[in-house]
Design an enzyme around this catalytic site. Sequence first.
Site, PDB file in Angstrom:
ATOM      1  N   THR A 174       0.758  -1.466   0.066  1.00 20.38           N
ATOM      2  CA  THR A 174      -0.154   0.049  -0.093  1.00 20.38           C
ATOM      3  C   THR A 174       0.888   1.173   0.072  1.00 20.38           C
ATOM      4  O   THR A 174       1.887   1.186   0.581  1.00 20.38           O
ATOM      5  CB  THR A 174      -0.954   0.254   1.166  1.00 20.38           C
ATOM      6  OG1 THR A 174      -1.389   1.203   1.263  1.00 20.38           O
ATOM      7  CG2 THR A 174       0.002  -0.381   2.386  1.00 20.38           C
ATOM      8  N   TYR A 188      -1.606   0.351   9.912  1.00 15.24           N
ATOM      9  CA  TYR A 188      -1.885  -0.278   8.765  1.00 15.24           C
ATOM     10  C   TYR A 188      -0.778  -0.229   7.676  1.00 15.24           C
ATOM     11  O   TYR A 188      -0.151  -1.344   7.480  1.00 15.24           O
ATOM     12  CB  TYR A 188      -3.108   0.298   8.237  1.00 15.24           C
ATOM     13  CG  TYR A 188      -3.441  -0.111   6.485  1.00 15.24           C
ATOM     14  CD1 TYR A 188      -3.428  -1.326   6.487  1.00 15.24           C
ATOM     15  CD2 TYR A 188      -3.212   0.919   5.634  1.00 15.24           C
ATOM     16  CE1 TYR A 188      -3.565  -2.002   5.147  1.00 15.24           C
ATOM     17  CE2 TYR A 188      -3.383   0.469   4.273  1.00 15.24           C
ATOM     18  CZ  TYR A 188      -3.685  -0.878   4.210  1.00 15.24           C
ATOM     19  OH  TYR A 188      -3.740  -1.255   2.588  1.00 15.24           O
TER      20      TYR A 188
END
Length: 338
Positions: free
Chosen positions: A121, A145
């Site tokens: 990501t 995250y």
Amino acid sequence: MARAPLNVLVTGGAGYIGSHVVRDLVQAGHEVTVYDSLYSGHEWAVLGADFVRGDLAERARLEWLLGSRNFHAAIHCAGHIWVGESVKNPAKYYFNNASNAFRLFDLCAQYGIRHVVFSSTAAVYGQPDEATIDEDTPLAPINPYGASKAMAERALQDVAAASGLTFAILRYFNVAGADAQARIGEATPDNSHLVKVALETAIGLRGAMRINGTDYPTQDGTCIRDYVHVDDLANAHLLALDHLTAGGDPFVANCGYGHGFSVRQVLESVRQVTGVDFPIETGPRREGDPAILVADSRRIKALLGWTPRHDDLERIVATAWAWERRLQDMRGERRLSA
Ligand code: UDP
């Protein structure tokens, strides 16, 4: 060029992005097995592949699967994806996105899987100063995250160096849109992604929606993201697999178009595409949100010949809207037959 059929494991293949990757792998003639816990995915989203239900934390089950099929490659899409949730519950992210990924990569090496494509990501970059972010930008995640994905990237690189497997790390920017025939799309429960939330508001599932922060140092004060159509992203996985199986070197690459839209611009597009003037409120910033994330995507274009076909915000929103309406129908049909 005709590809030799491969035997491919896709973790998270019942989820939003994974199901689009599976669709394309099957279409290209590969043998595909999906391993998914159905924590947030749906078995109906697995189009034409074998489905095995299982959690990445279940080592014995994973070993059984890897030992019973001769996989050439694994595409690791399974993972938790919510920035806000990761700030509130970091352990959930470190256990699943980092520990479970590490176990999977290690087992891949042990069971002779030659290639791994990993869903990473843009959140690994944190808040870089650059207008567009290239892959050499130092990793400095600002939420659990992003940190959990950065850890998994590192683990994959180390396992690869020790075992000789090759890898592609794809750093997704903001994925949206859906299958052109509206067979699959984003159906993750309790979704907090911008396009999805806006469409759910437009269709009447939510009374109103909120812009998270209007005081960012951007043109209209709202965050800017690089929205990439899920079909272009899925295609990147197939190209990455081709590259690795043809003997190409391991690589890390951004997946984004190289330009961004603000939250307000996205919401305006949703209003136009849907024709619904849904209520929008403004609120405070969401913890963990950088102001601007836009990809420098020159590497993936040069290395894989990746040519985006859906680089158009209106098309992204229109396919997602067609899917949202289809999902509404599916839920209605299920209620009727219950
Ligand atoms: N966003 C928003 N309202 C929402 C959902 C998202 O303003 O209901 C904003 C969010 O704060 C961020 C941008 O939209 O600035 C993109 O967020 P999203 O969750 O879609 O993706 P992320 O960038 O976190 O991966």
